[in-house]
Scaffold this active site. Structure first.
Site, mmCIF file in Angstrom:
data_model
loop_
_atom_site.group_PDB
_atom_site.id
_atom_site.type_symbol
_atom_site.label_atom_id
_atom_site.label_comp_id
_atom_site.label_asym_id
_atom_site.label_seq_id
_atom_site.Cartn_x
_atom_site.Cartn_y
_atom_site.Cartn_z
ATOM 1 N NE ARG A 120 -2.518 0.056 3.546
ATOM 2 C CZ ARG A 120 -1.913 -0.913 4.664
ATOM 3 N NH1 ARG A 120 -2.327 -2.220 4.601
ATOM 4 N NH2 ARG A 120 -1.453 -0.058 5.644
ATOM 5 C CE1 TYR A 165 0.674 -8.148 -4.340
ATOM 6 C CE2 TYR A 165 1.508 -6.528 -2.765
ATOM 7 C CZ TYR A 165 1.315 -7.759 -3.000
ATOM 8 O OH TYR A 165 1.651 -8.794 -2.086
ATOM 9 N N GLY A 166 -2.444 -5.337 -4.509
ATOM 10 C CA GLY A 166 -3.216 -5.143 -3.103
ATOM 11 C C GLY A 166 -4.284 -4.244 -2.988
ATOM 12 N N GLY A 167 -4.219 -3.639 -1.830
ATOM 13 C CA GLY A 167 -5.157 -2.578 -1.471
ATOM 14 C C GLY A 167 -5.421 -1.415 -2.501
ATOM 15 C CE LYS A 183 -6.380 -3.660 4.212
ATOM 16 N NZ LYS A 183 -6.562 -4.374 5.412
ATOM 17 C CG HIS A 216 -7.681 -3.097 9.450
ATOM 18 N ND1 HIS A 216 -6.572 -2.841 9.939
ATOM 19 C CD2 HIS A 216 -7.842 -4.141 8.680
ATOM 20 C CE1 HIS A 216 -5.761 -3.333 9.379
ATOM 21 N NE2 HIS A 216 -6.595 -4.355 8.455
ATOM 22 C CB SER A 230 -1.468 -4.584 7.750
ATOM 23 O OG SER A 230 -2.928 -4.031 7.192
ATOM 24 C CB CYS A 281 -0.376 -6.960 14.262
ATOM 25 S SG CYS A 281 0.723 -5.349 13.844
ATOM 26 C CB THR A 304 -4.675 -13.996 9.038
ATOM 27 O OG1 THR A 304 -4.763 -12.705 8.028
ATOM 28 C CG2 THR A 304 -4.807 -15.198 8.133
ATOM 29 C CG ASN A 305 -0.595 -16.224 12.159
ATOM 30 O OD1 ASN A 305 -1.236 -16.685 11.269
ATOM 31 N ND2 ASN A 305 0.438 -15.765 12.488
ATOM 32 C CG ASP A 343 -8.124 -7.278 6.269
ATOM 33 O OD1 ASP A 343 -7.245 -6.891 7.325
ATOM 34 O OD2 ASP A 343 -8.240 -6.805 5.427
ATOM 35 C CG ASN A 396 2.892 -6.715 1.977
ATOM 36 O OD1 ASN A 396 2.122 -6.978 3.112
ATOM 37 N ND2 ASN A 396 2.254 -5.732 1.119
ATOM 38 N NE ARG A 415 -0.578 -8.621 2.161
ATOM 39 C CZ ARG A 415 -1.170 -8.250 2.929
ATOM 40 N NH1 ARG A 415 -2.174 -8.757 3.519
ATOM 41 N NH2 ARG A 415 -0.644 -6.869 3.605
ATOM 42 N N GLY A 421 -1.495 -20.745 18.837
ATOM 43 C CA GLY A 421 -2.393 -21.625 19.422
ATOM 44 C C GLY A 421 -2.705 -21.555 20.995
ATOM 45 C CG ASN A 452 -2.463 -16.074 21.461
ATOM 46 O OD1 ASN A 452 -1.620 -15.713 22.336
ATOM 47 N ND2 ASN A 452 -2.074 -15.340 19.893
#
Length: 635
Positions: free
Chosen positions: A94, A246-248, A255, A275, A297, A299, A302-303, A322, A412, A414, A541, A543
């Protein structure tokens, strides 16, 4: 030649006004305003041909074939229907510095900073300047190229929480990715004719490189980084992007629509566009709850959304990883959220069978990888992924043999995969009414001072926590290094309007929705380190152990599991299950160092004074004052 199928959906530019109304293109069902938008864009950009996207599998195969012919992608025979794209090295993330919002009044877009201070809460562009950029940059920019017209829905088509848009692009990569990330095609175009045409968001995109008739070889990744601009005009529900593929920057439903334009729509209609991930958690002996979480982003959003619990008996289901659109449901008196997207556009580096096994089970089917490394056995690789088999060699993201002194994949890099392929996708992920939200988590990368988790004292205090969010910079944007940056609500790059007004909108939620059962607000920090630089919490895991405490606090205000500290409620040490963990210093991970937090208050106060001295809501000054008092008293 692509195929007869694709050409059957083309019309020639020179006959655009005549052909645009012919049956068979899907265009005849569009409202007049959208048809005129397409004609006007044709006249400005002068494409060779136009293709109306229907979102079919047959169409996607044609896109894939064209991108392979152009050299944009290479197949990955190790997996099922997967491909790798390599971008121009100048077009990898971005570009926040080249992203702007256009309103008549500048202060509607960005707060007025203090005298001598550089504003960091967005970029404003005048309507006249935006119009000038459109008329100059886009003139003839699609010469010799295909212009794709993409009718799409953010959220389930026709749902009460969903919105529709049309994207125009000259990038086959973008058209293919939009087919994954949105609900795209003729079903949506027909719905548009039944809706208010003024509510449809228009998205114009070009990579900014007309086709060179003298070139014998296609450019595998055309882009124009020197002239890149991403512009938004909320009053007209218009997004215009030039120069990046690319991307956003180019997937304008993401976004640009879902957050920047989405947040302005949300403000006017009384809801929130955020977000945030959305996930369902079912404890071994308890009721399933849904939570949202806002992290910058790269951080761990997704995990967390795809978490595989390390403690037996818990069930995690993912609604979205997201973006969340959060609206009041008068029947339940709760916020309900939908994931407006249809796919997952996740950061690859750091993703592995250890960190995110559910993602790894998702992405090796029907997936487009971008800027990862390529393996000699027809697969992909990136930093943090499991080692390749013996004898397998690696080609880096530039397409060259890997020099092990440099990263093999871009930080970055993806993966773009259909959400439906996720093995833990929530059964209600496409529910038109969304899922009820019981808790909201904020968080970021904070190596010191910020406890593993704490809970706000009130909704207003929770808004302050979101407004004061800070995190180390990541590779998802053009920032360099690991400086701790303010990233309020994880929305700093995505505000569609004045951040001070955005805070007030959050504060107004209880007033706007009578009788609402507000979600409880928490802040988490998986990234705190000890003095010798070691992680204080294993993360991933494990968490689930922290989320279990969240569920218990949501279900009850039982103080037997919480300690009141100046910054909020923190878990009692024995209230978090650490069975099976070794070398976990929970006492340090949960500690609230007073000197650190006094400095945090001063930093937050300075940020508000510098960035929005005239627009910070009074309630925020009150919350800061109360926080300062609590720290001085020590409780």
């Amino acid at each position: 030649m692509i195929t007869q199928y694709l050409f059957s959906r083309f019309f020639n530019f020179n006959n655009a006004k005549l052909m645009i109304f012919k049956r068979g293109h899907g265009i005849e069902s569009l409202p007049e305003k959208m048809r005129q938008y397409i004609i006007t864009t044709c006249e400005l950009t002068t494409p060779k041909e136009i293709h109306f996207c229907d979102g079919s599998e047959k169409e996607m195969k044609i896109f894939i074939k064209k991108m392979m012919s152009d050299g944009t992608i290479v197949p990955l025979p190790k997996y099922c229907n997967c491909y790798l794209a390599r971008t121009d090295p100048r077009d990898v993330a971005r570009v926040e510095s080249k992203t702007s919002i256009t309103t008549k009044d500048k202060r509607d877009t960005i707060p007025e900073p203090a005298e001598g201070v550089v504003g960091k809460l967005g970029n404003w562009m005048s309507p006249e300047e935006m119009d000038c950029h459109i008329n100059t940059k886009f003139k003839g920019c699609m010469k010799g190229k295909i212009m794709y017209v993409i009718p799409f829905s953010m959220g389930p088509p026709g749902g009460p929480l969903s919105k529709m848009g049309i994207q125009i692009t000259d990038s086959t990569y973008v058209a293919a990715a939009a087919g994954v990330m949105t609900r795209m095609g003729e079903k949506v175009s027909k719905l548009m004719n039944e809706s208010n045409q003024n509510e449809i968001v228009r998205c114009t995109h070009s990579v900014g490189v007309p086709e060179d008739s003298s070139s014998k070889k296609p450019n595998p990744w055309p882009c124009n980084p020197e002239k890149t601009l991403i512009m938004h005009k909320p009053d007209e529900k218009l997004i215009v992007s030039f120069g990046s593929g690319y991307g956003g920057n180019s997937l304008l439903g993401k976004k640009c629509f879902a957050l920047r334009i989405g947040s302005t729509i949300a403000k006017s209609e009384g809801w929130l566009a955020e977000h945030m991930l959305i996930m369902g958690i079912t404890p071994p002996k308890g009721e399933k709850k849904y939570i949202c979480a806002a992290f910058p982003s790269a951080c761990g959003k997704t995990n967390l959304a795809m978490l595989t619990p390390k403690v037996p008996g818990y069930k995690i289901e993912c609604v979205g990883d997201d973006i969340a659109w959060i609206k009041f449901n008068p029947k339940t008196k709760m916020f309900h959220a939908i994931n407006p997207e249809n796919g997952i556009f996740g950061v690859a580096p750091g993703t592995s069978c250890a960190s995110n096994p559910n993602a790894m089970r998702t992405i090796f089917k029907d997936t487009m990888f971008t800027n990862t490394a390529l393996t000699s056995d027809g697969g992909v690789w990136w930093e943090g992924m499991e080692d390749v088999d013996e004898g397998v060699t690696i080609i880096d993201w530039h397409g060259k043999p890997w020099d092990r002194k440099k990263p093999a994949s871009h930080p970055n890099a993806r993966f773009c995969a259909p959400a439906r392929n996720l093995p833990i996708i929530d059964p209600n992920w496409e529910s038109p009414d969304g899922v009820p939200i019981s808790a909201i988590l904020f968080g970021g990368r904070r190596p010191e001072g910020v406890p593993l988790i704490y809970q706000s004292f009130s909704w207003e205090h929770g808004v302050l926590i979101g407004a004061m969010m800070r995190s180390e910079a990541t590779a998802a944007a053009e920032h360099k290094g690991k400086n701790v940056m303010n990233d309020p609500f994880a929305m700093r790059p995505f505000f569609g309007y004045n951040f001070g007004h955005y805070i007030q909108h959050w504060l107004d939620m209880p007033k706007l929705h009578e009788g609402i059962k507000l979600p409880k607000i928490f802040h988490v920090n998986w990234f705190r380190k000890s003095k010798d630089g070691k992680w204080l919490w294993p993360g991933y895991g494990d968490n689930i152990r922290v989320l279990d405490w969240v569920l218990r606090r949501v279900s009850s205000d039982d103080d037997s599991i919480a300690v009141k500290t100046p910054i909020g409620f923190v878990p009692k040490e024995d209230s978090i299950n650490v069975e099976g963990l070794s070398d976990v210093n929970l006492k340090e991970a949960l500690s609230v160092p007073v000197d650190f937090w006094k400095q945090e208050i001063e930093s937050g106060t300075k940020y508000f004074c510098d960035q929005m001295p005239k627009d910070t809501p009074d309630q925020m000054w009150k919350e800061l004052k109360e926080l300062r008092k609590r720290l001085e008293k020590g409780h």
